[in-house]
Structure formats: structure tokens, C-alpha cells
Design an enzyme around this catalytic site. Sequence first.
Site, PDB file in Angstrom:
ATOM      1  N   LYS A 191       0.861  -1.194   0.000  1.00 15.59           N
ATOM      2  CA  LYS A 191       0.000   0.000   0.000  1.00 15.59           C
ATOM      3  C   LYS A 191       0.890   1.235   0.000  1.00 15.59           C
ATOM      4  CE  LYS A 191      -4.288   1.108  -0.285  1.00 15.59           C
ATOM      5  NZ  LYS A 191      -5.011   0.666  -1.474  1.00 15.59           N
ATOM      6  N   SER A 387      -8.259  -0.507  -5.355  1.00 13.91           N
ATOM      7  CA  SER A 387      -8.555  -0.187  -3.967  1.00 13.91           C
ATOM      8  C   SER A 387     -10.054   0.074  -3.816  1.00 13.91           C
ATOM      9  CB  SER A 387      -7.705   0.989  -3.489  1.00 13.91           C
ATOM     10  OG  SER A 387      -7.521   0.927  -2.091  1.00 13.91           O
TER      11      SER A 387
END
Length: 588
Positions: A191, A387
Site C-alpha cells: 500500500k 482499492s
Amino acid sequence: MKEFFKYVFATIVGIILLSIIMGILGVMSLVGIVASGEQTKNIQDNSVLVVKLSGTMSERAENDIMAEFTGQMGSQIGLDNLLSAIKKAKANESVKGIYIEAGAFAPDSYASLQAARNALLDFKKSGKWIVAYGDSYTQGAYYLSSVADKLWVNPEGMIDWHGLASEKFFVKDLLEKAGVKMQVAKVGSYKSAVETFIGDKMSDADREQTLAYITSIWNNVTKDVAASRKVSVEQLNAYADSLVTLASPSSYVKMRLADGLLYTDQVKQEVKKMLKLDADKSINQLSISDMATAKGDTKGDEIAVYYAFGEIVSGVTGEFSREHQIESEKVCYDLEKLMNDDDVKAVVLRVNSPGGSAYASEQINHYIKMLQAKKPVVVSMGGMAASGGYYISAPANWIVAEPTTLTGSIGIFGMFPDFSNLLTQKLGIKFDEVKTNKNSAFGSMGRPFNAEEMRLLESYIDRGYNTFRQRVAEGRKLSVDSVEKIAQGHVWTGEDALKIKLVDQLGGLDVALAKAAKLAKLEEYHAKSYPAPADWLDNFLKMTKKGSYLDEGLQAFMGEYYEPFMFIKTIRQKDPVQARIPYYINIK
């Protein structure tokens, strides 16, 4: 003196009345432009669809009424309009071919280019021709133009062909100079969205995934160009390594990157020969907007194509954002209307989003599950569905992605700016406090989070990640453990996502529509786009929004640094927990 004031007053009244009349006439003119644009276009025989590759290309282009009024067209191409124009041109017997004119062109993604390129390849199945010409081809424009039967370049022109790179930048030291530090809680070793603000180089995990996805995209580009230009992939890579961009134009023909060197007037004569027109006759040209008003196919049952593109935000912003956003409150309302509309037999959700608010993504996910309980839902992924963009895609019956789509990135983070050093050390502001409870001063601007507060924040982020992961497992019919193995914020291309069951099929919007029709058991169908584009008044108001010209100047000045700057500027207006891909995907 009395006469003087009488004449002055009469003059002022006259000016006011004239202004009102001119304003009314101006509005009437704008309405007339809109009305004339909505009339069905009567296409003359022996016409050519002209596709001007200049400006930008996005998922859906907004109707710019002032551009139409001043004649300054071509600043933005909507992928939806382009695909529709090519499809109508294929079906219309009066359209004999397509002329692509390359210029300074910046598409939003290679997935959008791939979708347009496949539409052009489908057009050629009709037996009609495509030709392309450019004074200078950007790499994206060349990729799209390479489908042409004939590709010409100016004798003094250029073809940019250099491969792909992703350059990332980091602003931690810049923020520290201003006394600002980012406090981060995240889940997912891949991430990387926060790295721009807390690091000074790419992490090993982000370097690994970035190299993987740009290599995957480039492999698709070279494979497609090789097939069209009859040049091997190895040779195309050799051209890129030698920076053929700076080669002499004559060498492009020898390399089979181009078919000839022509000036603009010579290109026109070549097109006239293909149309069997005399040299003194003019070419009947059709624009993308002309084709938008041409009659389309409305037979059969309706499949709704709902466009969800941009950053995902909570509620309705209540203002004219410069960039299109997926506003959760509005999207949920629209999805409920589609759910209750008996004329709509299936829904294709067209997603092109880097993600955004985790909370907003959860709300949309819930409404898509409600919609799916009543009628088939198929997701068609554009340049990105990552995402939060994947969060809202996961519940669909079927997911279709382009091979070069960026998707996955299942992970979330929270990022909280600490302005205490700026305020106390740089500006000399002092803070003091009293409180009734242990955490009453949580979020105080006068100090950073303490260890216990960070622990609580991390626990909160963990819960959000677990929810996200559970939603993916439910939607994709996978175990949570198997989702975890491909999650951790890892970004995948569409072709890699297919291998790990994050998507079901590769293809574009047409493939998604065919699948939706099959699931709904429709023999004949037509697509209708939702939501309706903003009307001309909304776009006019957006254009004249106070500060927009200053903002445009700032964007032009800062270039690729504009997005992270705007994030810092608006961070306190965003939801604290984000499910999104890096703030700026820089693929050159």
C-alpha cells in the site's frame, strides 16, 4: 442641472436594460447551440470520420458549451463518445473510412487506448479503411494509430517510441521544511500511496509491483503494435532502446513504423483518391460530436451502463469539483433508481477509479449488492479499478477488465497531518489544555498523536481492512485467507488479475454488455448511459467558478506535482480512512 441628471439617469437605465437584453440573447444563443447539437445528424454519402488525437482523453468528456460557442473544440475526448462514434461509423454505409490526425495527445491510461484501439480493429472488419497522419506522434497516439491501413508522418515529423517508465517523487523533506509531518496507519506492505509523504524513495515492495505492472502494460503495447505493423516485438524493443524518437523521419519508413512521409496537403489528396473524389472536390468530414447526434441502435431491451469514475468521496460534495468524483450519496440514489426501473434488465457498472474514501466505498458496495439481488450486474473496468474502485466492483456477478487495467490494491490507510511543529516552532503559537477524560484532546493541533492514540488508530484501520477483505471474499466467492494472499495493497494489471480470480474475463465495454445480456437472457438489447451528462448550465457555472483560472494556472505550473499538492491542501476535508491507489500514477 435637472436636465443633466435626467439624461445621466436615462443613460444608466439604458445600459442596464441593454445588459439584460444582451444577457438574455447570450443565453438564447447558448441554448440554440445546445438544441442544434441535440438534433439528429444527417450523414452525407462518402463521408469520413475524423478522429483528432489532441488534448486529453478521459472516461467521459463533459460538454463544454463555451468551447462549442468559440469553436475551440478538441481539448478533451470522451472515451464513451469515441467508442460510440466508431461503432456508428462502422454500421453507417455513408461513412467510408476513418482519418486519424495525431497531435499532442495525453490519454488517461493505456487501458483507455486499448479499448479505443480494439474498437478501431473491429471497425476494420467492415471492410472500411483507416488512415493516420501526424506531424508528431506521442507514444500513446502512435499506439492507437498503428491500427491504420496507412500511417503517414510529416517529412520533418517525429514518432515518440521509448518504452514505459514510472517516476515517483517524495515530499517528506519539503513538508518538514514547513514544519509538517504525516502520521500514518496502514495495512498492506504494497500500500504505497502514503510513501510520497513519509519516504524518500520507493519501498522494495512498491518497486516490485510497479515494475511488474508497467512491464505488463508495455508487453501488451508491443504485442499489439507488432501485429499491426508487421514488426517483431524484439525489434520494437530495440527501437525503444535506441531512442528512435530522435531518429530521422526517413528511417521510420525503413523500420516499418510508418508507410510514408507526406505533407498535410498530400495526405488530403491521398484520402480523396480513396474516396474516388476529384482533386478539386472537398472531403465531407464528420467529427466525433457529429456522430454523437447520429441515430443509434435502440432495438431490444435496455441495459444500463452506469459510469462511476474519479475519486470516491462521501456524500455529495455540494460544489463543482474540477475533477469528476464518485459521490457515494448520489451513486447510491442512482443505483436504487436503476434497481426499481423495470425497463432496465441489467446493469453494466463502468468503473474507472483510483479509489478514495473507505466509508463511501462500503456504502456503494452495499447498494450494488441490493441491485444485484434484482438484476444482473457486470463490471467493466477502465484504466483503474483499484482499492476503493475494486471495493465497489467486488459484488458484481461478473468482472471484465482490459489487460492493461490497474486493479486490486486491496488495503487501506489513514493519513493525518501533524502541524504542531509548524504552529509551535515556526509560527510561535503556544497551546495549553484541560480535559475531563483521558482522550478528550484526541486530534489536538498542538501536538502529534501519542503512542496509545496511534495504537487505537491502527486498530481502527485494521478493522476497516478486515471489512474490505471480507467484502472481496464474499463477492468473489473466495476464502478470506486466499484473498489475503493477493491483497496487502498489491496492484495488479487486468491480465494478472485474471490469473488470481480478481476478474473473470478480459475485454472492453462491449464484452461486458454481451455478458450482461447473457445473464439477463436477452436476445436483443441496446445500451443506455447513466447518469445523464451534466447540462450546459452546470458546466457553464463550473467553468466560471471563482478561482478556477488561478487553479488552472497552478495546475499548468506544477504539472505532475499538482495532485499531491492538492491532496495536502484538502486533506482535512477528506475522510480519514482511505482505500485508494497512489495519488499519482505516473506512467510515461
